[in-house]
Design a protein around this motif. Structure first.
Motif, PDB file in Angstrom:
ATOM      1  N   GLU A 172       3.634   0.279  -8.479  1.00 25.70           N
ATOM      2  CA  GLU A 172       2.840  -0.931  -8.340  1.00 25.70           C
ATOM      3  C   GLU A 172       3.728  -2.108  -7.924  1.00 25.70           C
ATOM      4  O   GLU A 172       4.692  -2.440  -8.604  1.00 25.70           O
ATOM      5  N   LYS A 210       2.151   1.828  -3.426  1.00 22.62           N
ATOM      6  CA  LYS A 210       1.065   2.267  -4.304  1.00 22.62           C
ATOM      7  C   LYS A 210       0.813   3.758  -4.164  1.00 22.62           C
ATOM      8  O   LYS A 210       0.559   4.461  -5.152  1.00 22.62           O
ATOM      9  N   GLU A 239       0.826  -1.208   0.000  1.00 21.47           N
ATOM     10  CA  GLU A 239       0.000   0.000   0.000  1.00 21.47           C
ATOM     11  C   GLU A 239       0.858   1.255   0.000  1.00 21.47           C
ATOM     12  O   GLU A 239       0.538   2.247  -0.673  1.00 21.47           O
TER      13      GLU A 239
END
Length: 316
Positions: free
Chosen positions: A278, A273, A270
């Motif tokens: 990614e 991200k 996370e």
């Protein structure tokens, strides 16, 4: 009292209670093991990795009980009264050592006064052991991830079983030789497969630092969010530092472990991200525990092959 101190105090109380129970059990049973009508050696081990070596070397001359099954974290494991009985009823005890089963050290010390209680990692040459970042006098306990080092435990177990049952010496010797040949073949397979990953992509990121021996043996850079033991704590700073490394090095995959919660690695994914990078979960690896009994991953060689194939398919 702070929550952390309370937890440590409770752990200490639990150890003390088990020690009292252990002394009582040993006092009531002066002979090693239970009455054995099968003629087989009753062996109790801690981890599945150790149990698998004993099964391969001992064959049908041993009955093996492993305390720590699939998904169990040996770093945090605390023996129950049922475990103490299994240890007390055994003819022999084999465990990893190097403080992997840290909370059980006192129990092994007590048991060693009545029966063969063997730390298999003690038989690995010291020059094959890796140190730790925080203590130069300690060694990384995850020795099974270097097959060449782990092979020394096969010799140790053969030797100890032979002491227990000299009449089966040739049987144990033959089994040990056959198993070491299988280990050699898996070691070669791992080397060949890892070499198919581009050099710049050989970065293995996991929840805790269990794969140093694997990285050292097969030429991968290894990173773990937590330290060698899952008992160590991690915080936001550790997560952010690993996120920065993933972004800066353009690392695309991280791995979860079967014996550890996904929470820590999910936080890293996370975090990356949010920075526009990614990162995928490359798969689940077996680190401190093996797979379910009866499956390929429930054996040491099957578990090792699963890890190699998972890593290669994700990083290649």
């Amino acid at each position: 009292m702070e929550e952390k101190k309370v937890k440590k105090w409770l752990a200490g109380v639990g150890t003390a209670v088990l020690a009292v129970f252990l002394l009582a059990a040993c006092g009531s049973n002066q002979t090693s093991g239970v009455e054995n009508s099968t003629g087989k050696i009753h062996v109790t081990t801690t981890t599945g990795q150790v149990a698998d070596v004993v099964k391969n070397v001992g064959g049908d001359q041993v009955e093996v009980t492993s305390l720590m099954g699939p998904g169990v974290d040996p770093h945090l494991y605390q023996a129950s009264q049922g475990d103490i009985k299994k240890l007390n009823d055994a003819d022999m005890i084999f465990y990893n050592g190097l403080h992997l089963e840290g909370k059980m050290g006192e129990i092994f010390e007590k048991m060693s006064k009545d029966k063969a209680t063997v730390a298999v990692a003690d038989f690995i040459p010291e020059d094959m052991l890796l140190g730790t970042d925080d203590d130069s006098n300690a060694h990384d306990p995850h020795v099974w991830f270097n097959i060449q080092a782990w092979t020394h435990t096969v010799d140790a177990i053969e030797e100890e079983l032979t002491k227990q049952s000299p009449e089966n010496a040739e049987f144990f010797k033959k089994n040990a030789a056959n198993y070491k040949q299988e280990l050699e073949e898996m070691d070669q397979y791992a080397k060949e497969q890892i070499q198919t990953i581009p050099k710049e992509s050989r970065v293995l990121v996991t929840a805790h630092d269990a794969f140093k021996y694997f990285g050292h043996a097969y030429d991968l850079e290894v990173m773990g969010l937590q330290g060698l033991s899952t008992d160590s704590e991690y915080g936001l700073k550790d997560v952010q530092s690993l996120v920065d490394t993933l972004v800066d090095s353009n690392i695309k995959a991280v791995f979860i472990e079967s014996s550890i919660s996904e929470k820590s690695i999910s936080a890293v994914v996370e975090g990356a991200k949010k920075k526009g990078h990614e990162v995928v979960i490359g798969g689940e690896l077996f680190s401190d525990a093996m797979g379910e009994e009866g499956t390929e991953e429930g054996t040491y060689i099957g578990m090792f092959k699963h890890n190699v194939d998972t890593i290669v398919s994700s990083l290649k």
